[in-house]
Design a protein around this motif. Sequence first.
Motif, PDB file in Angstrom:
ATOM      1  N   PHE A   6     -91.289 -39.056 -51.528  1.00 17.87           N
ATOM      2  CA  PHE A   6     -90.284 -38.955 -50.545  1.00 17.87           C
ATOM      3  C   PHE A   6     -88.902 -38.220 -51.262  1.00 17.87           C
ATOM      4  N   ALA A   7     -88.112 -37.581 -50.665  1.00 16.18           N
ATOM      5  CA  ALA A   7     -86.937 -37.188 -51.018  1.00 16.18           C
ATOM      6  C   ALA A   7     -85.700 -37.565 -50.189  1.00 16.18           C
ATOM      7  N   VAL A   8     -84.518 -37.776 -50.663  1.00 20.21           N
ATOM      8  CA  VAL A   8     -83.503 -38.160 -49.900  1.00 20.21           C
ATOM      9  C   VAL A   8     -82.304 -36.861 -49.767  1.00 20.21           C
ATOM     10  N   THR A   9     -81.717 -36.801 -48.955  1.00 21.22           N
ATOM     11  CA  THR A   9     -80.770 -35.668 -48.497  1.00 21.22           C
ATOM     12  C   THR A   9     -79.500 -36.182 -49.153  1.00 21.22           C
ATOM     13  N   LYS A  10     -78.425 -35.327 -49.433  1.00 20.25           N
ATOM     14  CA  LYS A  10     -77.119 -35.577 -49.539  1.00 20.25           C
ATOM     15  C   LYS A  10     -76.299 -35.952 -48.345  1.00 20.25           C
ATOM     16  N   ASN A  11     -76.621 -35.195 -47.346  1.00 20.79           N
ATOM     17  CA  ASN A  11     -75.843 -35.168 -45.991  1.00 20.79           C
ATOM     18  C   ASN A  11     -76.493 -35.163 -44.742  1.00 20.79           C
ATOM     19  N   GLY A  12     -77.790 -35.530 -44.925  1.00 23.27           N
ATOM     20  CA  GLY A  12     -78.636 -35.341 -43.761  1.00 23.27           C
ATOM     21  C   GLY A  12     -78.522 -36.525 -42.732  1.00 23.27           C
ATOM     22  N   TRP A  13     -77.516 -36.597 -41.994  1.00 23.59           N
ATOM     23  CA  TRP A  13     -77.280 -37.683 -41.387  1.00 23.59           C
ATOM     24  C   TRP A  13     -77.585 -37.471 -40.013  1.00 23.59           C
ATOM     25  N   VAL A  14     -77.895 -38.253 -39.143  1.00 23.93           N
ATOM     26  CA  VAL A  14     -78.187 -38.295 -37.656  1.00 23.93           C
ATOM     27  C   VAL A  14     -77.787 -39.462 -36.976  1.00 23.93           C
ATOM     28  N   GLN A  15     -77.419 -39.274 -35.829  1.00 17.49           N
ATOM     29  CA  GLN A  15     -76.863 -40.487 -34.790  1.00 17.49           C
ATOM     30  C   GLN A  15     -78.100 -41.583 -34.632  1.00 17.49           C
ATOM     31  N   SER A  16     -77.833 -42.701 -34.760  1.00 15.43           N
ATOM     32  CA  SER A  16     -78.740 -43.935 -34.451  1.00 15.43           C
ATOM     33  C   SER A  16     -78.142 -44.341 -32.891  1.00 15.43           C
ATOM     34  N   TYR A  17     -77.051 -45.000 -33.038  1.00 17.70           N
ATOM     35  CA  TYR A  17     -76.262 -45.436 -32.067  1.00 17.70           C
ATOM     36  C   TYR A  17     -75.024 -45.535 -32.375  1.00 17.70           C
ATOM     37  N   GLY A  18     -74.224 -45.040 -31.196  1.00 20.60           N
ATOM     38  CA  GLY A  18     -72.914 -45.240 -31.241  1.00 20.60           C
ATOM     39  C   GLY A  18     -72.343 -44.305 -32.521  1.00 20.60           C
ATOM     40  N   SER A  19     -71.461 -45.078 -33.188  1.00 17.27           N
ATOM     41  CA  SER A  19     -71.170 -44.363 -34.445  1.00 17.27           C
ATOM     42  C   SER A  19     -71.928 -44.643 -35.669  1.00 17.27           C
ATOM     43  N   ARG A  20     -72.914 -45.390 -35.453  1.00 14.97           N
ATOM     44  CA  ARG A  20     -73.805 -45.707 -36.481  1.00 14.97           C
ATOM     45  C   ARG A  20     -74.775 -44.337 -36.992  1.00 14.97           C
ATOM     46  N   CYS A  21     -74.604 -43.899 -38.279  1.00 13.19           N
ATOM     47  CA  CYS A  21     -75.349 -42.774 -38.383  1.00 13.19           C
ATOM     48  C   CYS A  21     -76.447 -43.187 -39.664  1.00 13.19           C
ATOM     49  N   VAL A  22     -77.651 -42.641 -39.595  1.00 14.94           N
ATOM     50  CA  VAL A  22     -78.445 -42.946 -40.737  1.00 14.94           C
ATOM     51  C   VAL A  22     -78.868 -41.649 -41.253  1.00 14.94           C
ATOM     52  N   LYS A  23     -79.449 -41.900 -42.615  1.00 18.82           N
ATOM     53  CA  LYS A  23     -79.931 -40.589 -43.294  1.00 18.82           C
ATOM     54  C   LYS A  23     -81.414 -40.867 -43.663  1.00 18.82           C
ATOM     55  N   PRO A  24     -82.482 -40.172 -42.616  1.00 20.87           N
ATOM     56  CA  PRO A  24     -83.670 -40.459 -43.060  1.00 20.87           C
ATOM     57  C   PRO A  24     -84.184 -39.869 -44.225  1.00 20.87           C
ATOM     58  N   PRO A  25     -85.073 -40.588 -44.804  1.00 19.79           N
ATOM     59  CA  PRO A  25     -85.659 -39.921 -46.023  1.00 19.79           C
ATOM     60  C   PRO A  25     -86.572 -38.842 -45.545  1.00 19.79           C
ATOM     61  N   VAL A  26     -87.145 -37.997 -46.387  1.00 20.80           N
ATOM     62  CA  VAL A  26     -87.860 -36.851 -46.072  1.00 20.80           C
ATOM     63  C   VAL A  26     -89.194 -37.344 -46.987  1.00 20.80           C
ATOM     64  N   ILE A  27     -90.384 -37.215 -46.252  1.00 26.63           N
ATOM     65  CA  ILE A  27     -91.705 -37.573 -46.780  1.00 26.63           C
ATOM     66  C   ILE A  27     -92.487 -36.258 -46.688  1.00 26.63           C
ATOM     67  N   TYR A  28     -92.444 -35.912 -47.730  1.00 26.39           N
ATOM     68  CA  TYR A  28     -92.967 -34.424 -48.096  1.00 26.39           C
ATOM     69  C   TYR A  28     -94.559 -34.379 -48.638  1.00 26.39           C
ATOM     70  N   GLY A  29     -94.857 -35.426 -49.455  1.00 24.40           N
ATOM     71  CA  GLY A  29     -96.129 -35.512 -50.451  1.00 24.40           C
ATOM     72  C   GLY A  29     -96.695 -36.948 -50.031  1.00 24.40           C
ATOM     73  N   ASN A  30     -97.746 -37.049 -51.321  1.00 26.50           N
ATOM     74  CA  ASN A  30     -98.413 -38.415 -51.067  1.00 26.50           C
ATOM     75  C   ASN A  30     -97.410 -39.458 -51.364  1.00 26.50           C
ATOM     76  N   VAL A  31     -97.435 -40.568 -50.730  1.00 25.03           N
ATOM     77  CA  VAL A  31     -96.674 -41.765 -51.243  1.00 25.03           C
ATOM     78  C   VAL A  31     -97.435 -42.805 -51.866  1.00 25.03           C
ATOM     79  N   ASN A  32     -96.968 -43.016 -53.078  1.00 31.83           N
ATOM     80  CA  ASN A  32     -97.219 -44.121 -54.119  1.00 31.83           C
ATOM     81  C   ASN A  32     -96.175 -45.057 -54.439  1.00 31.83           C
ATOM     82  N   PHE A  33     -96.554 -46.063 -55.022  1.00 31.41           N
ATOM     83  CA  PHE A  33     -95.891 -47.038 -55.523  1.00 31.41           C
ATOM     84  C   PHE A  33     -95.365 -46.727 -56.924  1.00 31.41           C
TER      85      PHE A  33
END
Length: 757
Positions: free
Chosen positions: A501-528
């Motif tokens: 995973f990677a996380v962005t600094k300002n990759g916000w999107v609207q979920s509902y109303g003024s509630r914004c979320v910042k979805p992480p980016v799955i770019y490679g194999n996921v592991n614990f």
Amino acid sequence: MLQTSNLGYPRIGQEREWKRALESYWQGDITEETLNEKMKQIRLSHLQKQLDSGIDFIPVGDFSYYDHVLDTAMMFGVIPDRFKSKQNDTLETFFSMARGSEAGQASEMTKWFDTNYHYIVPEFEASWTPQVKENTILKAYKEAKKELGIDGKPVILGPFTFLKLSKGYEPKEFSTLLGKLTPLYEQIIKELHDEGASLIQLDEPSLVTSLSQEDINQFKELYKKLTKAVPEANIFLQTYFDSVDYYSEIVSLPVKGLGLDFKHDKGKNLQYIKELGFPNDKILGVGLIDGRNIWKADLMKSVQLLEELKGLVSSERLLIQTSSSLLHVPVSLNQEVKLTKELKDGLAFADEKLVELKLLGDHFRSGSKEYSQDFQNHQKQVEQFNQSPFRKDIEAQTLAGIKTERELSFEKRKGLQEKKWNLPFLPTTTIGSFPQTKDMRQARTKWRKGELDDLKYESLINEKIEKWIDIQEKVGLDVFVHGEFERNDMVEYFGEKLEGFAVTKNGWVQSYGSRCVKPPVIYGNVNFDQPMTVKETAYAQTLTKKPVKGMLTGPVTILNWSFVRDDISNKEVTRQIAKALVEEIEALENAGIEMIQVDEPALREGLPLKAEDQQEYLSWAVESFRIATAHVLPTSQIHTHMCYCEFHDIIDSINALDADVISIETSRSHGELIQIFKTNVYEKGIGLGVYDIHSPRIPEINDMVQVIEKALEVLPAKSFWVNPDCGLKTRTEDQTIAALENMVEATKKARSLISAK
């Protein structure tokens, strides 16, 4: 000449200035006049940006103060009676319907098709008087022309989809209501045409869902009426998110053009055009730039598809478009300075997608077989990204050695769990999060910037946990949570800690109303990597004798609320996430946390729009949840949570999750979800959310008692839990405490009433 078109632009602004303006107004910090001024500035800046990007058809009317479906309801006066007393104040009515107020409970909120955007469900009532209260689309069109000289493309939610997304009527009344809506749309379209709109976009995404022949017949009759009423208007029928099954019937309608999604249609739209042709009197909107994901477009593949279409449709009738509105992606990559160059070169947010549109348009307009330097640079980045190590050597996960079945059946587990936990009748709990107050958000920001050391930050988190464990004790809840004060978001938090995973600094999107979320980016194999939730939960458990739930986000929700790699299947990515969660759940059990909630609020929203595709999705979605949870002890109690979805069509899959307790939303749907259980037996533990956490309104005790009593008419009392309908992070501390106190009192009252029977 081939032209370009955008279907919609993100509302929130590059710095979420839209969100801040709304919340300042709701808090009473700015006036309505100031709010309107700020919104106008934001709206015009978005139009200017698209103008500067060289887009030929710029959408107007897609901007909203909250939600475009609610905008449409307001435009036609579809306002529930409980808000009628507020109608003299349009904005207050608008926000009351969205958020609730003293005037009444908020309207229901649910997912926009299979996305993570939520819309406000319009409610038709017998008292509705068909009318155009204000042609807000015309207002937006005139503003764009006056302020910026833009001859915009008005975007309107089409009547068929608007009614399909609404409630308050019987299926047999659909045709009658559609007939009442039709002249209202005729008025809107005529006024836009008279003002000079050259192309009027009507969005009808319901066309890509599984419809009946009767639905299609009604749709055809509707659009024949619209085009006959205003024959001189150029109506552009826009679809997105999948293919149009009744292609030949839809393409024969007397509209100016048809927009199709060529990114999420599994190749079917192109197949239909090849087999059935395309009318020589219509424009074809070719949705090539992905409006739902953030990967840079392979422009060479887009060119190949357009060349193929040029052999079937003349180039002057092709319109290069986004596949859907860009509402679903972040605004700009400009501030993503912490992403590796390798990853950033593979991404495109909304502004970068406008550039991609222009690159395609410029290439075809040039008439040259050579590609511009900008085009070549873009394509080189795509090719280098696709050759990255994290996009290679992917081995498919097998189920060999992976448990997908609990050791004991629910019937056998239930007695063991009842003995272990010894909970009272109608146990009370919350869904997970407690208010994310300003001081905690500021501390997290300082910690991320290195201005607050780990020890001090951890100490602040522990103080919050201590405070809210004490509050839960005083309120009288039966099962506690630690509050999730260390978490920014229920998916992003795990994205920061899992490999791949990677996380962005300002990759916000609207979920509902003024509630914004910042979805992480799955770019490679996921592991614990290492335990993610154990420290805080285990600490909370040391502070109380009451059980404290471990709180995890489930594999399907992590998938659906992330921007997911597009080089392997979603099924494969979800299995990887599930296997990583196995190790986290084992770590919780080893730390003595044996009541664990694995939330799957997005399970239903990922359901494919076509009925024939749904069972396959549900099969691997359920399998992934069971992979994550099947290995726990029989006495360990697995909870899950879902919210704001239609559940009637997946009740069997919910049961197949084999969770010991499931909590689902019923507050905004006014208890309608309870009706599902009249015909569907559900014998596991269940909590139907008794109040709406998205509204600042404090729920009344008697209202919650009624919800509980209504639920117990169809559900066994011994299986029923009492809880809010979702997490409480968006509420204030005072609102949260008052609401929970009322919820506990309502539960006590319900217990007494039931015992007395």
